[in-house]
Design a protein around this motif. Structure first.
Motif: not given
Length: 205
Positions: A181, A189, A55, A191
C-alpha cells in the motif's frame, strides 16, 4: 520464521470489471459492502473487522502481458476462503493464491474452472471439507505450462511454494499489505475498501 505475512492473488481469464463484481459478491456474503475510504475520519477507532481492504492492479504489458489482475488482501486469515469463493464466482478464470500467514511458511493454491487445481505447500485447508494432497513436481510443471510461464527459469519445476511463486512471471514482491500500500509493490495498485454493514459509519452513510 518471520513476522512477514501476506495474501496475494493473481487472476487470468477474467476482466477487471468481472473481478471487481466477483469480489463485491464474495464480500457481500460475509456482510461487507464497498465503502468510500474518504468517509473514514482521521484516527477513527475502527472495531475489529469493521473494514476489509484490498489492493487491485492490472497491467496490459510487461511481466503481466497475458492479462493478469492482481488482488492483495489485508485479511490473511481468510485468504484461502476468499480465493475459493472467487474461483466459484469466476468459473472461466485461473486463479493463483499465495498466502503466507505470520510465522508460517508460504503456501499456494491454484484454481481453474471454479475448483481447486493444485495445492503447493502445507496448509490445514480450513476452507475445504477435505485435505487435498500436496501437488508433486509434474502437476506443478503442467500448471506452469498452462499458465504460460513454463520457461520462466532454466531448470525443471519442483513442488516448492517459493519456486512456484518465482516461476509465475508476474509483477510481485514478498511484502505485507501495508508495504504494498505504501508503494513497495512493483506495479501500480488501487485500493478498494469494504465496510461491514454493521459498521457505524456504513449505517450513517
Amino acid at each position: 520464521m518471520t513476522t512477514l505475512r501476506y495474501a496475494q492473488f493473481f487472476l487470468r481469464g477474467a476482466t477487471r470489471a468481472e473481478i471487481d463484481a466477483a469480489l463485491d459478491a464474495v464480500l457481500a456474503t460475509g456482510g461487507y459492502a464497498p465503502f468510500d475510504a474518504s468517509r473514514i475520519p482521521p484516527l477513527y477507532p475502527a472495531e475489529a473487522r469493521e473494514f476489509d481492504r484490498w489492493l487491485v492492479g492490472d497491467l496490459a504489458g510487461g511481466p503481466d502481458a497475458p492479462g493478469t489482475v492482481t488482488l492483495i488482501a489485508e485479511d490473511v486469515r481468510r485468504a484461502f476462503a476468499r480465493s475459493n469463493a472467487l474461483a466459484a464466482a469466476l468459473p472461466r478464470a485461473t486463479i493463483v493464491a499465495l498466502v503466507r500467514p505470520v510465522d508460517e511458511a508460504l503456501r499456494i493454491k491454484a484454481y481453474r474452472d471454479g475448483t481447486l487445481l493444485l495445492k503447493v505447500g502445507d496448509d490445514p485447508d480450513e476452507e475445504l471439507f477435505y485435505n487435498p494432497l500436496v501437488a508433486e513436481a509434474p502437476a506443478v510443471a503442467a500448471f506452469l505450462k498452462n499458465w504460460g510461464a513454463a520457461g520462466s527459469e532454466g531448470t525443471s519445476p519442483d513442488a516448492y511454494p517459493e519456486s512456484l511463486a518465482r516461476r509465475l512471471a508476474v509483477a510481485r514482491a514478498d511484502c505485507s499489505f501495508a508495504d504494498a500500500r505504501q508503494g513497495h509493490w512493483p506495479a501500480p495498485l488501487a485500493e478498494r475498501t469494504f465496510a461491514s454493514i454493521r459498521s457505524r459509519l456504513y449505517r450513517e452513510a
